[in-house]
Design a protein around this motif. Structure first.
Motif, mmCIF file in Angstrom:
data_model
loop_
_atom_site.group_PDB
_atom_site.id
_atom_site.type_symbol
_atom_site.label_atom_id
_atom_site.label_comp_id
_atom_site.label_asym_id
_atom_site.label_seq_id
_atom_site.Cartn_x
_atom_site.Cartn_y
_atom_site.Cartn_z
ATOM 1 N N PRO A 1 -12.408 22.673 36.169
ATOM 2 C CA PRO A 1 -11.776 23.754 36.941
ATOM 3 C C PRO A 1 -12.173 25.149 36.484
ATOM 4 C CG PRO A 1 -10.163 22.079 36.310
ATOM 5 C CD PRO A 1 -11.420 21.779 35.552
ATOM 6 N N ASP A 2 -12.682 25.266 35.256
ATOM 7 C CA ASP A 2 -13.096 26.582 34.757
ATOM 8 C C ASP A 2 -14.436 27.030 35.321
ATOM 9 O OD1 ASP A 2 -10.817 26.736 33.166
ATOM 10 O OD2 ASP A 2 -11.810 25.813 31.443
ATOM 11 N N SER A 3 -15.153 26.122 35.977
ATOM 12 C CA SER A 3 -16.466 26.472 36.494
ATOM 13 C C SER A 3 -16.348 27.473 37.630
ATOM 14 C CB SER A 3 -17.195 25.220 36.989
ATOM 15 O OG SER A 3 -18.433 25.584 37.611
ATOM 16 N N THR A 4 -17.220 28.473 37.609
ATOM 17 C CA THR A 4 -17.251 29.451 38.700
ATOM 18 C C THR A 4 -18.280 29.087 39.762
ATOM 19 O OG1 THR A 4 -18.841 30.839 37.517
ATOM 20 C CG2 THR A 4 -16.500 31.290 37.147
ATOM 21 N N ILE A 5 -19.017 27.985 39.546
ATOM 22 C CA ILE A 5 -19.969 27.523 40.557
ATOM 23 C C ILE A 5 -19.181 26.793 41.650
ATOM 24 C CG2 ILE A 5 -21.984 26.077 41.036
ATOM 25 C CD1 ILE A 5 -22.772 26.398 38.097
ATOM 26 N N GLN A 6 -19.221 27.319 42.837
ATOM 27 C CA GLN A 6 -18.439 26.750 43.929
ATOM 28 C C GLN A 6 -19.034 25.412 44.385
ATOM 29 O OE1 GLN A 6 -15.492 28.245 45.115
ATOM 30 N NE2 GLN A 6 -15.904 29.446 43.264
ATOM 31 N N THR A 7 -18.198 24.384 44.440
ATOM 32 C CA THR A 7 -18.647 23.056 44.873
ATOM 33 C C THR A 7 -17.682 22.510 45.931
ATOM 34 O OG1 THR A 7 -17.487 22.038 42.996
ATOM 35 C CG2 THR A 7 -19.836 22.516 42.711
ATOM 36 N N SER B 1 -20.094 31.104 29.744
ATOM 37 C CA SER B 1 -20.807 31.285 31.012
ATOM 38 C C SER B 1 -20.663 30.063 31.904
ATOM 39 C CB SER B 1 -22.290 31.558 30.747
ATOM 40 O OG SER B 1 -22.470 32.739 30.010
ATOM 41 N N HIS B 2 -20.950 28.890 31.330
ATOM 42 C CA HIS B 2 -20.841 27.640 32.084
ATOM 43 C C HIS B 2 -21.017 26.485 31.115
ATOM 44 C CE1 HIS B 2 -20.936 24.849 35.397
ATOM 45 N NE2 HIS B 2 -22.120 24.393 35.038
ATOM 46 N N ARG C 1 -32.119 30.115 50.598
ATOM 47 C CA ARG C 1 -30.799 30.487 51.086
ATOM 48 C C ARG C 1 -29.711 30.340 50.017
ATOM 49 N NH1 ARG C 1 -32.073 25.498 52.873
ATOM 50 N NH2 ARG C 1 -30.487 23.836 52.817
ATOM 51 N N PHE C 2 -30.032 29.646 48.905
ATOM 52 C CA PHE C 2 -29.048 29.482 47.838
ATOM 53 C C PHE C 2 -29.298 30.417 46.658
ATOM 54 C CE2 PHE C 2 -28.899 25.439 50.074
ATOM 55 C CZ PHE C 2 -27.524 25.286 50.241
ATOM 56 N N VAL C 3 -30.441 31.068 46.630
ATOM 57 C CA VAL C 3 -30.773 31.932 45.506
ATOM 58 C C VAL C 3 -29.775 33.088 45.415
ATOM 59 C CG1 VAL C 3 -32.494 33.501 44.538
ATOM 60 C CG2 VAL C 3 -33.212 31.319 45.536
ATOM 61 N N GLY C 4 -29.166 33.227 44.238
ATOM 62 C CA GLY C 4 -28.207 34.300 44.011
ATOM 63 C C GLY C 4 -26.789 34.003 44.458
ATOM 64 N N THR C 5 -26.520 32.785 44.910
ATOM 65 C CA THR C 5 -25.191 32.479 45.461
ATOM 66 C C THR C 5 -24.178 32.029 44.412
ATOM 67 O OG1 THR C 5 -25.796 30.173 45.948
ATOM 68 C CG2 THR C 5 -26.182 31.808 47.687
ATOM 69 N N SER C 6 -24.639 31.728 43.210
ATOM 70 C CA SER C 6 -23.714 31.187 42.207
ATOM 71 C C SER C 6 -23.336 32.170 41.113
ATOM 72 C CB SER C 6 -24.336 29.951 41.550
ATOM 73 O OG SER C 6 -25.402 30.327 40.692
ATOM 74 N N ASN C 7 -24.125 33.212 40.953
ATOM 75 C CA ASN C 7 -23.976 34.123 39.821
ATOM 76 C C ASN C 7 -24.136 33.389 38.484
ATOM 77 O OD1 ASN C 7 -23.442 36.481 41.382
ATOM 78 N ND2 ASN C 7 -21.337 35.772 41.689
ATOM 79 N N ARG C 8 -24.810 32.245 38.522
ATOM 80 C CA ARG C 8 -25.077 31.484 37.307
ATOM 81 C C ARG C 8 -26.552 31.094 37.232
ATOM 82 N NH1 ARG C 8 -21.476 33.777 36.073
ATOM 83 N NH2 ARG C 8 -19.520 33.168 35.095
ATOM 84 N N GLY C 9 -27.398 31.979 37.738
ATOM 85 C CA GLY C 9 -28.830 31.790 37.633
ATOM 86 C C GLY C 9 -29.354 30.704 38.540
ATOM 87 N N ASP C 10 -30.632 30.395 38.362
ATOM 88 C CA ASP C 10 -31.275 29.392 39.206
ATOM 89 C C ASP C 10 -30.586 28.040 39.099
ATOM 90 O OD1 ASP C 10 -33.172 31.182 40.125
ATOM 91 O OD2 ASP C 10 -34.669 30.645 38.625
ATOM 92 N N TYR C 11 -30.153 27.687 37.891
ATOM 93 C CA TYR C 11 -29.499 26.386 37.730
ATOM 94 C C TYR C 11 -28.209 26.323 38.547
ATOM 95 C CZ TYR C 11 -27.456 22.212 35.689
ATOM 96 O OH TYR C 11 -26.902 20.971 35.529
ATOM 97 N N GLY C 12 -27.381 27.351 38.439
ATOM 98 C CA GLY C 12 -26.153 27.376 39.228
ATOM 99 C C GLY C 12 -26.426 27.340 40.712
#
Length: 516
Positions: free
Chosen positions: A77-83, A355-356, A283-294
């Motif tokens: 739940p602490d993850s900021t990567i939206q899933t 960070s993650h 279309r996903f680049v920059g959408t996570s604020n957690r770099g390319d991996y996010g």
């Protein structure tokens, strides 16, 4: 032909035949290991869970590649990567919190999932196949494809095979103009659209039903992380950044035929991401604020969402069992504060904990025998959202998928199908059911064994067997013992305090390893 019963952790495994229940303990465990199970793990096996309609449900099995336990919000739940797709699966399905891959790397996990047999029983004792690896599955070995096909299912695979293809000419003289000598169609999958191995392994090519979609290639150069690739031939119709979308298009095409088919469908969809190369679609680049991996994790989630949406739009979602999991933990390290992480420098393969946490709070990463290497996301959405929102905290394994689906759907199988597969079908019917699995083996990239029995985990060696130091060596003493209820982070080796448990688990592991 026989059909799986729930091969319980607590008694002799059993199969059901036309003549009734028949004990086959000698096929699975020796008497000492069975005694260990009875003492430490629990009661007798339950009955098979029957399919709930005359028409068996469809099955869609999605296997992410290197997706960590902490990469999905329902488990972190602490993850900021939206899933959102995983969030939906958790709300509409069953979340398994203690699910494990048979190996902490790609090929052996895929072998265990597809065959219900531990891969270390084959010639592959450590490591993975590359893109030119010869076929690993024996011609007479039952697979998910053959079991479902033999029971009247329309079977398909789309995605990363990584179990060896019959490439003509091999690495030295590759000839894509010639059909493969072996491919998933020979393992029970009626239709197949696959790539040979991980997306960083050449040859980079698509194969439809045993034939390359083109024989024309260019040279792909080696590239560093995050766009990590190895040098080798790449088909002109193969675009690395677009590969996941191309595979998803193919999977959706299979789904589009479900409603009109006179047979139920079993689709196995092994993804290529977020394994390296970390190349999210634009279309996903920059959408996570957690770099390319996010961003790549976001694309994986969207891919799963697209599959679920396709099932829904075709009107078959509530007639489908959807299973979503991963082949091992994430390769992203936990970087100490004060050092650059992936957000500071995209070439760094890791995050600060703040960070993650790709592998949540579990120790280690992909390749390790530690929990971070093999404890993975595992979600099951049942038809009509049965048991929606429920959680299962019992130990299950990806090697158990064959027995579980055969049991739940009452599929006929041969006696030797899935020799290491144990049914947890009763948990699909009732997530609160009394269930304890027999000892489960997990394996590292270098061949380090771990045995899980209830709360106990024994490592048969003196290190990670993977990436984390000390790496150690398999079967080098002192062995390690952890109580995962009291110490989920595997920080306190209590082997010296519990020598009898170590002895019993060592004996149980040896009995399992010595089975044919």
């Amino acid at each position: 032909m026989t059909s799986f019963m729930a091969k319980s952790a607590y008694s002799q495994p059993c199969l059901r035949s036309k003549d009734g229940l028949r004990r086959v303990a000698q096929l699975r465990m020796g008497p000492m290991a069975l005694a260990f199970c009875a003492v430490w793990l629990g009661p007798l096996c339950g009955g098979a869970v029957q399919a709930q309609s005359n028409q068996r449900p469809h099955v869609v099995l999605i296997l992410a590649d290197d997706l960590g336990y902490g990469d999905v919000q329902p488990l972190n739940p602490d993850s900021t990567i939206q899933t959102p797709a995983f969030n939906r699966l958790a709300a509409e399905g069953i979340t398994f919190t203690d699910a494990h891959t048979p190996s902490a790397v790609c090929t052996p996990t895929r072998y265990g999932l597809v065959t219900g047999q531990y891969c270390w029983r084959t010639r592959l004792k450590r490591g993975v196949l590359d893109g030119y690896g010869s076929p690993l599955i024996d011609a007479d070995r039952a697979t998910l494809g053959s079991v479902f096909s033999d029971n009247g299912y329309r079977t398909a695979i789309v995605g990363k095979w990584h179990l060896g293809l019959g490439l003509v000419g091999g690495k030295a003289n590759l000839d894509l103009a010639k059909p493969l000598t072996e491919f998933p169609g020979m393992n029970g999958f009626e239709s197949s659209f696959v790539i040979p191995a991980s997306l960083d392994f050449p040859p980079y090519a698509y194969f439809r039903d045993g034939k390359a979609t083109t024989s024309e290639t260019v040279d792909q150069s080696a590239v560093g992380f995050p766009a990590y690739t190895r040098q080798g031939p790449r088909a002109v119709d193969f675009e690395l950044r677009g590969c996941l979308d191309r595979l998803t298009d193919e999977a959706v095409t299979v789904i589009s035929g479900m409603k009109e088919s006179d047979r139920p469908t079993m689709l196995y969809f092994p993804l290529t991401a977020p394994h390296k190369p970390v190349l999210p679609a634009k279309r996903f680049v920059g959408t996570s604020n957690r770099g390319d991996y996010g961003d790549f994790v976001r694309q994986v989630d969207a891919t799963i969402g697209r599959v679920v949406d396709a099932l829904e739009s075709e009107g078959v979602l509530d007639q489908t069992i959807v299973i979503v999991t991963s082949d091992n933990g994430s390769f992203m390290y936990r970087i100490d504060e004060g050092q650059p992480d992936h957000l500071d420098d995209e070439s760094v393969q890791g995050f600060h904990a703040a960070s993650h946490r790709s592998n949540a709070n579990w120790r280690g990463t992909k390749a390790d025998v530690w929990e971070g290497g093999h404890r993975v996301p595992f979600f099951v959405r049942m038809p009509e959202k049965m048991n929606a929102g429920q959680k299962v905290n019992q130990v299950v394994g990806l090697v158990d998928v064959m027995a579980t689906l055969a049991d739940h759907l009452n599929l006929s199988t041969t006696d030797d199908a899935g020799p290491d597969s144990v049914s947890f079908a009763k948990l699909l019917a009732d997530p609160n059911a009394d269930y304890r699995r027999s000892p489960l083996v997990c394996h590292s990239v270098a061949g380090m064994f771990a045995l899980r029995a209830g709360k106990w985990k024994m490592v048969a060696g003196n290190g990670s067997g993977g990436r984390e130091k000390p790496k150690g060596k398999p079967f080098e003493t002192p062995y390690m013992l952890f109580d995962l209820e009291a110490d989920p982070g595997e920080t306190n080796n209590i082997a010296d305090a519990h020598p009898q448990i170590v002895q019993r688990m060592t004996l149980a592991l040896e009995k399992i390893r010595n089975q044919n």
